[in-house]
Design a protein around this motif. Structure first.
Motif, PDB file in Angstrom:
ATOM      1  N   TYR A  40      23.002 136.669  98.400  1.00 28.36           N
ATOM      2  CA  TYR A  40      22.135 135.562  98.243  1.00 28.36           C
ATOM      3  C   TYR A  40      21.824 135.132  96.905  1.00 28.36           C
ATOM      4  O   TYR A  40      20.659 134.155  96.909  1.00 28.36           O
ATOM      5  CB  TYR A  40      20.808 136.131  98.561  1.00 28.36           C
ATOM      6  N   CYS A  41      22.834 135.642  95.857  1.00 26.09           N
ATOM      7  CA  CYS A  41      22.681 135.467  94.600  1.00 26.09           C
ATOM      8  C   CYS A  41      23.516 134.034  94.258  1.00 26.09           C
ATOM      9  O   CYS A  41      24.752 133.650  94.616  1.00 26.09           O
ATOM     10  CB  CYS A  41      23.163 136.943  93.803  1.00 26.09           C
ATOM     11  N   SER A  42      23.276 133.186  92.698  1.00 30.02           N
ATOM     12  CA  SER A  42      23.864 132.656  92.687  1.00 30.02           C
ATOM     13  C   SER A  42      24.130 132.273  90.888  1.00 30.02           C
ATOM     14  O   SER A  42      24.991 132.284  90.559  1.00 30.02           O
ATOM     15  CB  SER A  42      22.565 130.796  92.507  1.00 30.02           C
ATOM     16  N   GLU A  43      24.031 133.981  91.236  1.00 31.29           N
ATOM     17  CA  GLU A  43      24.787 134.425  89.201  1.00 31.29           C
ATOM     18  C   GLU A  43      25.168 135.492  89.525  1.00 31.29           C
ATOM     19  O   GLU A  43      25.280 136.191  89.353  1.00 31.29           O
ATOM     20  CB  GLU A  43      23.493 134.530  88.037  1.00 31.29           C
ATOM     21  N   LYS A  44      26.253 135.344  90.056  1.00 32.73           N
ATOM     22  CA  LYS A  44      27.418 136.490  91.351  1.00 32.73           C
ATOM     23  C   LYS A  44      27.910 137.174  90.441  1.00 32.73           C
ATOM     24  O   LYS A  44      27.909 138.612  90.315  1.00 32.73           O
ATOM     25  CB  LYS A  44      28.258 136.200  91.874  1.00 32.73           C
ATOM     26  N   GLU A  45      28.440 136.678  89.002  1.00 24.25           N
ATOM     27  CA  GLU A  45      29.475 137.816  87.784  1.00 24.25           C
ATOM     28  C   GLU A  45      27.815 138.415  87.430  1.00 24.25           C
ATOM     29  O   GLU A  45      28.062 139.564  86.509  1.00 24.25           O
ATOM     30  CB  GLU A  45      29.692 137.081  87.211  1.00 24.25           C
ATOM     31  N   PHE A  64      18.435 133.926  92.611  1.00 25.99           N
ATOM     32  CA  PHE A  64      19.183 133.631  94.302  1.00 25.99           C
ATOM     33  C   PHE A  64      18.725 132.843  94.669  1.00 25.99           C
ATOM     34  O   PHE A  64      18.029 131.259  94.282  1.00 25.99           O
ATOM     35  CB  PHE A  64      17.892 135.204  94.311  1.00 25.99           C
ATOM     36  N   MET A  65      19.029 132.737  95.997  1.00 22.27           N
ATOM     37  CA  MET A  65      18.931 131.404  96.776  1.00 22.27           C
ATOM     38  C   MET A  65      17.996 131.988  98.409  1.00 22.27           C
ATOM     39  O   MET A  65      18.308 132.970  98.601  1.00 22.27           O
ATOM     40  CB  MET A  65      20.247 130.343  97.268  1.00 22.27           C
ATOM     41  N   GLN A  84      16.421 127.112  98.754  1.00 24.26           N
ATOM     42  CA  GLN A  84      15.622 127.027  97.425  1.00 24.26           C
ATOM     43  C   GLN A  84      16.170 127.673  96.333  1.00 24.26           C
ATOM     44  O   GLN A  84      16.377 129.092  96.217  1.00 24.26           O
ATOM     45  CB  GLN A  84      14.073 127.055  97.215  1.00 24.26           C
ATOM     46  N   LYS A  85      16.683 127.795  95.667  1.00 30.04           N
ATOM     47  CA  LYS A  85      17.079 128.563  94.405  1.00 30.04           C
ATOM     48  C   LYS A  85      15.144 129.079  93.428  1.00 30.04           C
ATOM     49  O   LYS A  85      14.026 128.106  93.177  1.00 30.04           O
ATOM     50  CB  LYS A  85      17.497 127.447  92.895  1.00 30.04           C
ATOM     51  N   ILE A  86      15.897 130.452  93.647  1.00 33.19           N
ATOM     52  CA  ILE A  86      14.379 130.666  93.215  1.00 33.19           C
ATOM     53  C   ILE A  86      15.114 132.152  92.516  1.00 33.19           C
ATOM     54  O   ILE A  86      16.087 132.387  91.540  1.00 33.19           O
ATOM     55  CB  ILE A  86      13.601 132.502  93.759  1.00 33.19           C
ATOM     56  N   TRP A 145      11.395 140.267  90.439  1.00 34.49           N
ATOM     57  CA  TRP A 145      10.127 139.405  91.281  1.00 34.49           C
ATOM     58  C   TRP A 145       9.870 138.102  90.707  1.00 34.49           C
ATOM     59  O   TRP A 145      10.684 137.676  89.635  1.00 34.49           O
ATOM     60  CB  TRP A 145       8.920 140.155  90.342  1.00 34.49           C
ATOM     61  N   ASN A 146       8.705 136.982  91.164  1.00 36.80           N
ATOM     62  CA  ASN A 146       9.453 135.493  91.287  1.00 36.80           C
ATOM     63  C   ASN A 146       8.934 135.133  90.272  1.00 36.80           C
ATOM     64  O   ASN A 146       7.467 135.275  89.486  1.00 36.80           O
ATOM     65  CB  ASN A 146       8.937 135.038  92.372  1.00 36.80           C
ATOM     66  N   ILE A 147       9.934 134.374  89.708  1.00 34.39           N
ATOM     67  CA  ILE A 147       9.017 134.502  88.176  1.00 34.39           C
ATOM     68  C   ILE A 147       9.665 132.442  87.731  1.00 34.39           C
ATOM     69  O   ILE A 147       9.969 131.904  86.432  1.00 34.39           O
ATOM     70  CB  ILE A 147      10.232 134.647  86.637  1.00 34.39           C
TER      71      ILE A 147
END
Ligand code: ADP
Length: 391
Positions: free
Chosen positions: A68-73, A96-97, A102-104, A129-131
């Protein structure tokens, strides 16, 4: 795989009871929490994490959080650090996606759970937590700041260009006038009174007038650009006003008008730019002569009032309608009236205002239509206001 999962699956309630850190930090906060195996498999999630990612618990458990992560590294590094005993505390961000694509952006805290017997991590807690909103607001603010900075730089570049143009104008327009004025003066001295003399005088008058207009234009441009500078010295205003009145008397006479100088016996000296104040008074007097009909009276007054010197130029001219008075000091403004006398650049009063304000004073008009006009300005005795020159 399933067996391994069951072996190390610990109920969330149990884990919460065990982990003091988490209980203290998060028990009252609706923060999404998950428990992850050392291989990155989601073993447990709370309902807030379900809401955050938009997937039900059944779909999340058993999958890798990396999915679910868009910054895997970045996330892999966070995981490795945590399992190596370096938990992340509030200061990491990752995106994350969610289920809606949507990107969160989330802030991350982690804490490894160590098996006491083996001394090895059995997994780790992760709070996300959502920022997103905060980040978006931050990005919007940054964008506005960047836009504003860009505009300011553009404006400064334009101002610099105009300053350069103004300097070129001074040079290009005034340079040819200087020999014209000098040559016409020489001619006036050399030739006897007659047609040639009158020709020379007319050239001289025209060139002088042109030079004066160019000066006004350039001063107004400089004032607008904030590069008009004062050269202050201790100035005897009373002496200055007497000299101005003396010089202006022949002009009043030529217009069949009377110039009254109602000046006091003494005035304190002020730190001021005498030449610039002369420009203001001369401009007000010139307007008085220009707009007052023949036979009229123009009065120059001065007095000390409180901590300022007040200078007035009053005329018996047509007056100025009240509704137009507020615009008088704007550049290129002309009073709308039927019996218009003379016309200029409409810069005299705007420039006078700039010069008075550079001295820290104020300028205003008191007038009624058909009852003459009184232009008044103040020069503070102590100079405390002066716009700092730009260049
Ligand atoms: P200008 O060079 O055109 O006279 P100013 O800025 O000095 O420019 O004056 C602006 C306008 O204000 C004038 O065109 C005129 O309409 C009005 N004005 C200025 N002084 C007087 C006055 N003493 N009596 C009547 N109208 C005046």
């Amino acid at each position: 795989m399933e067996q391994e999962q069951e072996d190390i699956l610990i109920s969330k309630r149990e884990l919460f009871e065990l982990e003091d850190y988490i209980r203290q930090m998060w028990q009252f906060l609706p923060i999404p929490i998950a428990f992850i195996s050392p291989l990155g498999i989601i073993l447990e999630v709370d309902e807030h994490l379900e809401t955050l990612l938009g997937y039900p618990r059944e779909e999340l458990v058993g999958r890798s959080l990396l999915d679910y992560c868009s910054e895997k590294e970045k996330f892999a590094q966070i995981q490795e650090r945590t399992l190596n005993g370096n938990p992340v505390k509030n200061n990491e961000e990752c995106s994350f996606m969610n289920a809606q694509g949507q990107k969160i952006s989330v802030g991350i805290s982690t804490l490894a759970r160590i098996d006491e017997e083996l001394g090895e991590p059995v997994g780790y807690f992760i709070a996300l937590w959502n920022i997103t909103e905060r980040k978006q607001t931050g990005e919007r603010l940054q964008k506005s700041y960047d836009d504003e900075k860009g505009l300011r730089q553009e404006l400064e570049a334009q101002i610099d260009k105009r300053i350069e143009l103004t300097r070129t104008l001074v040079h290009e327009l005034k340079t040819p006038l200087t020999p014209m004025i000098a040559a016409s003066e020489l001619l006036m001295e050399e030739v006897p009174d007659g047609p040639l003399f009158r020709l020379a005088r007319s050239i001289n008058k025209g060139a002088e007038l042109l030079a004066k207009r160019i000066d006004t234009l350039i001063d107004a441009a400089k004032g607008e650009l904030g590069i008009l500078e004062l050269v202050r010295t201790e100035t005897d205003l009373l002496d200055l006003l007497h000299r101005i009145a003396e010089d202006a008397t022949p002009l009043a006479y030529s217009h069949n008008q009377v110039l009254n100088a109602e000046l006091p016996v003494s005035l304190p000296t002020v730190s001021a730019d005498g030449e610039r104040l002369r420009q203001v008074v001369v401009n007000l007097l010139d307007n008085g002569f220009k707009f007052t009909p023949e036979g009229g009276r123009i009065t120059l007054r001065a007095e000390k009032k409180g901590d300022a010197i007040i200078i007035e130029v009053e005329d018996t001219g047509p007056g100025i309608p009240v509704d137009q008075q507020q615009h008088l000091f704007e550049a290129h403004y002309h009073v709308k009236s039927e019996n218009k006398r003379g016309s200029g650049l409409g810069l005299g009063l705007a420039l006078s205002k700039m010069l008075v304000e550079l001295h820290g004073g104020k300028i205003w008009v008191e007038s009624k239509e058909g009852k003459g006009s009184k232009f008044v300005f103040s020069v503070p005795l102590r100079s405390n206001t002066s716009r700092s020159p730009k260049h």
